[in-house]
Design a protein around this motif. Sequence first.
Motif, PDB file in Angstrom:
ATOM      1  N   SER A 141       0.452   3.910   1.315  1.00 15.26           N
ATOM      2  CA  SER A 141       0.406   4.847   2.691  1.00 15.26           C
ATOM      3  C   SER A 141       1.640   4.445   3.450  1.00 15.26           C
ATOM      4  CB  SER A 141      -0.895   4.439   3.416  1.00 15.26           C
ATOM      5  OG  SER A 141      -0.866   2.961   3.711  1.00 15.26           O
ATOM      6  N   THR A 181      -1.023  -0.259 -14.070  1.00 20.20           N
ATOM      7  CA  THR A 181      -0.895  -0.352 -15.310  1.00 20.20           C
ATOM      8  C   THR A 181      -1.776   0.327 -16.156  1.00 20.20           C
ATOM      9  OG1 THR A 181      -2.500  -2.432 -14.895  1.00 20.20           O
ATOM     10  CG2 THR A 181       0.077  -2.739 -15.096  1.00 20.20           C
ATOM     11  N   GLY A 223      -8.790   1.978 -14.486  1.00 26.03           N
ATOM     12  CA  GLY A 223     -10.049   1.047 -13.978  1.00 26.03           C
ATOM     13  C   GLY A 223      -9.906   0.072 -12.859  1.00 26.03           C
ATOM     14  N   HIS A 224      -8.767   0.066 -12.210  1.00 27.01           N
ATOM     15  CA  HIS A 224      -8.375  -0.619 -10.782  1.00 27.01           C
ATOM     16  C   HIS A 224      -7.311  -0.025 -10.163  1.00 27.01           C
ATOM     17  CE1 HIS A 224      -5.349  -2.385 -13.074  1.00 27.01           C
ATOM     18  NE2 HIS A 224      -5.883  -2.824 -14.008  1.00 27.01           N
ATOM     19  N   THR A 267      -3.736  -0.947  -7.697  1.00 24.33           N
ATOM     20  CA  THR A 267      -2.482  -1.879  -7.886  1.00 24.33           C
ATOM     21  C   THR A 267      -2.622  -2.970  -6.987  1.00 24.33           C
ATOM     22  OG1 THR A 267      -1.801  -0.531  -5.698  1.00 24.33           O
ATOM     23  CG2 THR A 267      -0.733  -0.019  -8.151  1.00 24.33           C
ATOM     24  N   THR A 276       1.533   5.994  -8.436  1.00 26.64           N
ATOM     25  CA  THR A 276       1.915   4.425  -8.060  1.00 26.64           C
ATOM     26  C   THR A 276       3.381   4.452  -8.747  1.00 26.64           C
ATOM     27  OG1 THR A 276       1.114   3.414 -10.112  1.00 26.64           O
ATOM     28  CG2 THR A 276      -0.447   3.736  -8.183  1.00 26.64           C
ATOM     29  N   GLY A 284       0.783  -1.485   0.094  1.00 22.71           N
ATOM     30  CA  GLY A 284       0.328  -0.193   0.133  1.00 22.71           C
ATOM     31  C   GLY A 284       1.032   1.228   0.027  1.00 22.71           C
ATOM     32  N   ILE A 293      -4.916  13.488  -7.936  1.00 25.78           N
ATOM     33  CA  ILE A 293      -6.318  13.211  -8.372  1.00 25.78           C
ATOM     34  C   ILE A 293      -7.286  14.400  -7.777  1.00 25.78           C
ATOM     35  CG2 ILE A 293      -8.168  11.841  -7.936  1.00 25.78           C
ATOM     36  CD1 ILE A 293      -6.500   9.447  -8.233  1.00 25.78           C
ATOM     37  N   ALA A 326      -0.717   9.994  -5.416  1.00 24.11           N
ATOM     38  CA  ALA A 326      -1.824   9.715  -6.122  1.00 24.11           C
ATOM     39  C   ALA A 326      -2.910  10.506  -5.723  1.00 24.11           C
ATOM     40  CB  ALA A 326      -2.150   8.248  -6.411  1.00 24.11           C
ATOM     41  N   GLY A 378       1.485   0.787  -4.239  1.00 26.24           N
ATOM     42  CA  GLY A 378       0.312   1.739  -4.325  1.00 26.24           C
ATOM     43  C   GLY A 378       0.816   3.462  -4.356  1.00 26.24           C
ATOM     44  N   GLY A 379      -0.139   4.095  -4.865  1.00 28.74           N
ATOM     45  CA  GLY A 379       0.227   5.643  -4.886  1.00 28.74           C
ATOM     46  C   GLY A 379       0.264   6.564  -3.938  1.00 28.74           C
ATOM     47  N   VAL A 408      -3.412  -5.339  -9.907  1.00 28.56           N
ATOM     48  CA  VAL A 408      -2.155  -5.417 -10.726  1.00 28.56           C
ATOM     49  C   VAL A 408      -1.361  -6.633 -10.024  1.00 28.56           C
ATOM     50  CG1 VAL A 408      -0.060  -4.708 -11.399  1.00 28.56           C
ATOM     51  CG2 VAL A 408      -2.296  -2.960 -11.376  1.00 28.56           C
ATOM     52  N   GLY A 426      -3.434   9.037 -10.976  1.00 29.91           N
ATOM     53  CA  GLY A 426      -3.296   7.802 -10.044  1.00 29.91           C
ATOM     54  C   GLY A 426      -1.995   6.931 -10.368  1.00 29.91           C
ATOM     55  N   ILE A 427      -2.071   6.546 -11.632  1.00 30.41           N
ATOM     56  CA  ILE A 427      -1.038   5.497 -12.103  1.00 30.41           C
ATOM     57  C   ILE A 427       0.407   6.274 -12.081  1.00 30.41           C
ATOM     58  CG2 ILE A 427      -0.131   4.431 -14.196  1.00 30.41           C
ATOM     59  CD1 ILE A 427      -3.130   3.935 -14.702  1.00 30.41           C
TER      60      ILE A 427
HETATM   61  P1  UTP Z   1      -3.755   2.630  -5.867  1.00 30.72           P
HETATM   62  O1  UTP Z   1      -3.262   1.163  -6.145  1.00 30.72           O
HETATM   63  O2  UTP Z   1      -2.562   3.556  -4.931  1.00 30.72           O
HETATM   64  O3  UTP Z   1      -4.896   2.601  -4.762  1.00 30.72           O
HETATM   65  O4  UTP Z   1      -4.098   3.463  -7.020  1.00 30.72           O
HETATM   66  P2  UTP Z   1      -5.251   2.470  -3.149  1.00 30.72           P
HETATM   67  O5  UTP Z   1      -6.188   1.440  -2.945  1.00 30.72           O
HETATM   68  O6  UTP Z   1      -5.736   4.083  -2.805  1.00 30.72           O
HETATM   69  O7  UTP Z   1      -3.912   1.999  -2.703  1.00 30.72           O
HETATM   70  P3  UTP Z   1      -2.932   2.760  -1.437  1.00 30.72           P
HETATM   71  O8  UTP Z   1      -3.855   3.563  -0.647  1.00 30.72           O
HETATM   72  O9  UTP Z   1      -1.843   3.415  -2.306  1.00 30.72           O
HETATM   73  O10 UTP Z   1      -2.543   1.622  -0.803  1.00 30.72           O
HETATM   74  C1  UTP Z   1      -4.357   4.799  -6.806  1.00 30.72           C
HETATM   75  C2  UTP Z   1      -5.043   5.233  -7.836  1.00 30.72           C
HETATM   76  O11 UTP Z   1      -4.535   5.019  -8.916  1.00 30.72           O
HETATM   77  C3  UTP Z   1      -5.534   4.681 -10.154  1.00 30.72           C
HETATM   78  C4  UTP Z   1      -6.792   4.653  -9.620  1.00 30.72           C
HETATM   79  O12 UTP Z   1      -7.468   5.778  -9.944  1.00 30.72           O
HETATM   80  C5  UTP Z   1      -6.413   4.272  -8.123  1.00 30.72           C
HETATM   81  O13 UTP Z   1      -7.504   4.786  -7.290  1.00 30.72           O
HETATM   82  N1  UTP Z   1      -4.992   3.417 -10.904  1.00 30.72           N
HETATM   83  C6  UTP Z   1      -3.932   2.626 -10.140  1.00 30.72           C
HETATM   84  C7  UTP Z   1      -5.377   2.929 -12.046  1.00 30.72           C
HETATM   85  O14 UTP Z   1      -6.141   3.548 -12.519  1.00 30.72           O
HETATM   86  N2  UTP Z   1      -4.652   1.603 -12.471  1.00 30.72           N
HETATM   87  C8  UTP Z   1      -3.746   0.957 -11.988  1.00 30.72           C
HETATM   88  O15 UTP Z   1      -3.113   0.040 -12.389  1.00 30.72           O
HETATM   89  C9  UTP Z   1      -3.620   1.406 -10.630  1.00 30.72           C
END
Ligand code: UTP
Length: 235
Positions: free
Chosen positions: A12, A122, A125-126, A128, A78, A10, A57, A53, A48-49, A131, A74-75
């Motif tokens: 965070s 990547t 739409g989802h 990490t 990350t 994550g 946003i 991220a 994660g971002g 991923v 967001g990507i």
């Molecule tokens: P995260 O993977 O960081 O989401 O992606 P998260 O659940 O907030 O994770 P933590 O808090 O860092 O642990 C952040 C944003 O980046 C975009 C999405 O908008 C997501 O909400 N994203 C991320 C994608 O669109 N595709 C991806 O493969 C990854």
Amino acid sequence: MSIIHVVALGGSLLRPEEAADRTMWMGQLRQLMVHLEGNGRRIGLVVGGGLPAREGILLVKETVSDRKKLDEIGIAGTRLNATVLQQVLLDIGCDVAPTVPHTIEEARVLLERHHIVVMGGTVPGHTTDTVAVKLAAAVHARHCIIATNVPHVYTKDPRHHDDAEALTEITLEELGAIVGVGTPLEPGASTVVDPIAVEVAMEAGLDLAVLDGRELRRLDDALEGNLFDGTIIKA
Ligand code: UTP
């Protein structure tokens, strides 16, 4: 063939409030990676971002209406965090892939050549988590570990419900009911595990593990296949 692990870290985890915690955590993560590499393991870290991220946003949420464009921001967050960890591990001489892959396939191939691959998101739409689950399925990992900033999966969101109970072993079906499979997250929104990741794990028949990544001992236990403090989610 060497054992391959995939861990979703994550975002965070990279930014705890106290700088001293951050430095200690980075040091412990380096030690863990050196140890795993020394034992011939291969590790895919999907980062994660977190703050970058979310901030990116938030900055344009009222201006940009296209959700895919927000996801791209967001990507980028990350990938920034992935680059930070990649450099931290390269700095102590770990065998880390020199590029941060953009696709699961690229990551899979890099994992054949390096002990460690660090990547972020990547496509839109989802999150990490998805991923990581896709990568775990592609490399036939035993399970996908989701290291986050809560100790367990709970019966309901513990931030809003005092009576939320910690769960130690559940099924993917049960996790799906808790996080709401079928309801995609808004860009930047978060649940303990991304509902799309749960769906992908169901399709792949892949077990998950959720644990508190601030306590790297728990990650070490899960990687070693020992009993760990967290939640096991069975396919
Ligand atoms: P995260 O993977 O960081 O989401 O992606 P998260 O659940 O907030 O994770 P933590 O808090 O860092 O642990 C952040 C944003 O980046 C975009 C999405 O908008 C997501 O909400 N994203 C991320 C994608 O669109 N595709 C991806 O493969 C990854």
